[in-house]
Scaffold this active site. Sequence first.
Site, PDB file in Angstrom:
ATOM      1  N   ARG A  40      -9.701 -11.107  17.719  1.00 25.84           N
ATOM      2  CA  ARG A  40      -9.165 -11.326  19.066  1.00 25.84           C
ATOM      3  C   ARG A  40     -10.191 -11.019  20.148  1.00 25.84           C
ATOM      4  O   ARG A  40     -10.180 -11.658  21.202  1.00 25.84           O
ATOM      5  CB  ARG A  40      -7.906 -10.488  19.280  1.00 25.84           C
ATOM      6  CG  ARG A  40      -6.751 -11.064  18.499  1.00 25.84           C
ATOM      7  CD  ARG A  40      -5.461 -10.361  18.791  1.00 25.84           C
ATOM      8  NE  ARG A  40      -4.366 -11.100  18.207  1.00 25.84           N
ATOM      9  CZ  ARG A  40      -3.202 -10.589  17.856  1.00 25.84           C
ATOM     10  NH1 ARG A  40      -2.970  -9.320  18.065  1.00 25.84           N
ATOM     11  NH2 ARG A  40      -2.268 -11.342  17.336  1.00 25.84           N
ATOM     12  N   LYS A 226      13.083 -17.137   7.176  1.00 24.75           N
ATOM     13  CA  LYS A 226      14.482 -17.311   7.568  1.00 24.75           C
ATOM     14  C   LYS A 226      14.761 -18.531   8.429  1.00 24.75           C
ATOM     15  O   LYS A 226      13.998 -18.844   9.331  1.00 24.75           O
ATOM     16  CB  LYS A 226      14.922 -16.091   8.367  1.00 24.75           C
ATOM     17  CG  LYS A 226      15.000 -14.840   7.543  1.00 24.75           C
ATOM     18  CD  LYS A 226      15.449 -13.728   8.445  1.00 24.75           C
ATOM     19  CE  LYS A 226      15.649 -12.421   7.720  1.00 24.75           C
ATOM     20  NZ  LYS A 226      15.891 -11.352   8.696  1.00 24.75           N
ATOM     21  N   GLY A 379       2.293 -16.433  13.041  1.00 25.89           N
ATOM     22  CA  GLY A 379       1.356 -15.399  12.604  1.00 25.89           C
ATOM     23  C   GLY A 379       1.057 -15.448  11.120  1.00 25.89           C
ATOM     24  O   GLY A 379      -0.102 -15.415  10.708  1.00 25.89           O
ATOM     25  N   GLY A 402       3.943 -15.238  17.983  1.00 26.88           N
ATOM     26  CA  GLY A 402       5.222 -15.377  18.691  1.00 26.88           C
ATOM     27  C   GLY A 402       5.157 -16.413  19.792  1.00 26.88           C
ATOM     28  O   GLY A 402       6.088 -17.201  19.990  1.00 26.88           O
TER      29      GLY A 402
HETATM   30  P1  ADP Z   1       5.258 -17.321  10.540  1.00 29.89           P
HETATM   31  O1  ADP Z   1       4.807 -15.924  10.876  1.00 29.89           O
HETATM   32  O2  ADP Z   1       4.099 -18.205  10.181  1.00 29.89           O
HETATM   33  O3  ADP Z   1       6.129 -17.904  11.598  1.00 29.89           O
HETATM   34  P2  ADP Z   1       7.460 -16.342   8.956  1.00 29.89           P
HETATM   35  O4  ADP Z   1       7.281 -15.001   9.573  1.00 29.89           O
HETATM   36  O5  ADP Z   1       8.667 -17.111   9.304  1.00 29.89           O
HETATM   37  O6  ADP Z   1       6.139 -17.230   9.206  1.00 29.89           O
HETATM   38  O7  ADP Z   1       7.508 -16.221   7.366  1.00 29.89           O
HETATM   39  C1  ADP Z   1       6.459 -15.696   6.605  1.00 29.89           C
HETATM   40  C2  ADP Z   1       6.988 -14.969   5.408  1.00 29.89           C
HETATM   41  O8  ADP Z   1       7.898 -15.770   4.676  1.00 29.89           O
HETATM   42  C3  ADP Z   1       5.897 -14.595   4.442  1.00 29.89           C
HETATM   43  O9  ADP Z   1       5.727 -13.197   4.434  1.00 29.89           O
HETATM   44  C4  ADP Z   1       6.394 -15.108   3.087  1.00 29.89           C
HETATM   45  O10 ADP Z   1       6.208 -14.201   2.039  1.00 29.89           O
HETATM   46  C5  ADP Z   1       7.860 -15.314   3.336  1.00 29.89           C
HETATM   47  N1  ADP Z   1       8.437 -16.316   2.417  1.00 29.89           N
HETATM   48  C6  ADP Z   1       8.061 -17.568   2.219  1.00 29.89           C
HETATM   49  N2  ADP Z   1       8.781 -18.146   1.235  1.00 29.89           N
HETATM   50  C7  ADP Z   1       9.649 -17.222   0.814  1.00 29.89           C
HETATM   51  C8  ADP Z   1      10.666 -17.192  -0.207  1.00 29.89           C
HETATM   52  N3  ADP Z   1      10.899 -18.256  -0.955  1.00 29.89           N
HETATM   53  N4  ADP Z   1      11.355 -16.059  -0.370  1.00 29.89           N
HETATM   54  C9  ADP Z   1      11.092 -14.972   0.385  1.00 29.89           C
HETATM   55  N5  ADP Z   1      10.164 -14.927   1.355  1.00 29.89           N
HETATM   56  C10 ADP Z   1       9.441 -16.033   1.559  1.00 29.89           C
HETATM   57 MG    MG Z   2       5.841 -14.037  10.790  1.00 29.11          MG
END
Ligand code: ADP
Ligand code: MG
Length: 422
Positions: A40, A226, A379, A402
Amino acid sequence: MNYSKKTVTDIDVKGKKVLLRCDFNVPQDKATGEITDDKRIRAALPTIQYLLDQGAAVIACSHLGKPAATFDSYVKKQAEKGKDPASVTEEEWKKSLQKLSLAPVARRLGELLGKDVVMASDVVGPDARAKAAALQPGQILLLENTRFEKGETKNDPALAKAMADMAEVYVSDAFGAVHRAHASTAGVAAYLPAVSGFLIQKELEIIGGALQSPKRPLVAILGGSKVSSKIGVINNLLEIADTIIIGGGMAYTFSAAQGGNVGASLLEADWEDYANDMVKKAAEKGVKLLLPVDTVCADAFAPDANTQVVKSGEIPDGWQGLDIGPETVALYCAAVKDAGTVIWNGPMGVFEFAAFAKGTEAVARALSETDAITIIGGGDSAAAVQQLGYADKMTHISTGGGASLEFMEGKELPGVACLLDK
Ligand code: ADP
Ligand code: MG
């Protein structure tokens, strides 16, 4: 939202005092306080160097972590952690603040710039004001952690004005904080001509461009854990994209909603109706919505769990889906091939475990091989792409987790909205 904002090159900064909001919220080693990743700080260099080269006096500021700005709020936080409030001392509070001082950032920034960075011991107090007043063109001052001021997160106009009073121009380059309406990210713009730095300019051009007038077809790949945290993104992208690909943990809520067995997979039962609505909305809008056809499931959430590949909706009891399966990988990679633009948010599986990183890796590789504009937001998605070694091959990896999510949700970003229109 208007993404066409004035930038540092659109105004005269020569000989001016420039308040520059950076995102120096760097990870640190808990024990030693050492900066474990200076990405960063490096990302802020082009704007800082430009301003210094132009003969501006740069007053940089940033937040770091989540300090308790008052003793009272510190006591409250400790009590929430189960500590006896009566045992909490002011000493402890001050120590907790010291740990979130920007002094280590000033040192690292100095090394990277190859010049002295003057450090202030406060944000708008006597030390900061004196040092800002004495600052000469070509010099740089770093204010102390903006969140040491309780008015920061409240967007207190008095704090914003006190910050603005030290400078003549405001430049925002903290994309990671533009989704927050704080004194240093938005409030200050009410008192000074406000423009973006190069980092924000690039985020607006690339992500804003993809949302407003994408090179088509626009394929959005959405995954992560989620559905509930991605509703806004799915909803907004359904209005814009040609194809939406669903993977990651949220796929199982879609599968369950369609009557499938998801075993012990991540499931948000309350969101099943919503998942069905999205499928319906996609059909109505003529958006191609792709869901996994197979899944890699495991008998435990562990790197060395037993695994098997099953059809979607046929996960045995007690097993959980942790990655997309090989047929799904082939389907998704084919869908990406002829895209004009790909927006990716959310890993396809639990990529942190090598056994369940194949889907994420395959998609990353497919993106690296297309001629499409490839944009990574979120992230964990950015971390996954970096960890898997595909970072250089992407058009753009957003510097704000975010913030990029809220951007993709189509929300107004207060730290962008406050900047001067072009
Ligand atoms: P981002 O930060 O890119 O927006 P998220 O925070 O929504 O992504 O999700 C990232 C997390 O989702 C990772 O830590 C990953 O391990 C988890 N993940 C992905 N697929 C699954 C799954 N099938 N079951 C449980 N966790 C999952
Ligand atoms: Mg995340």
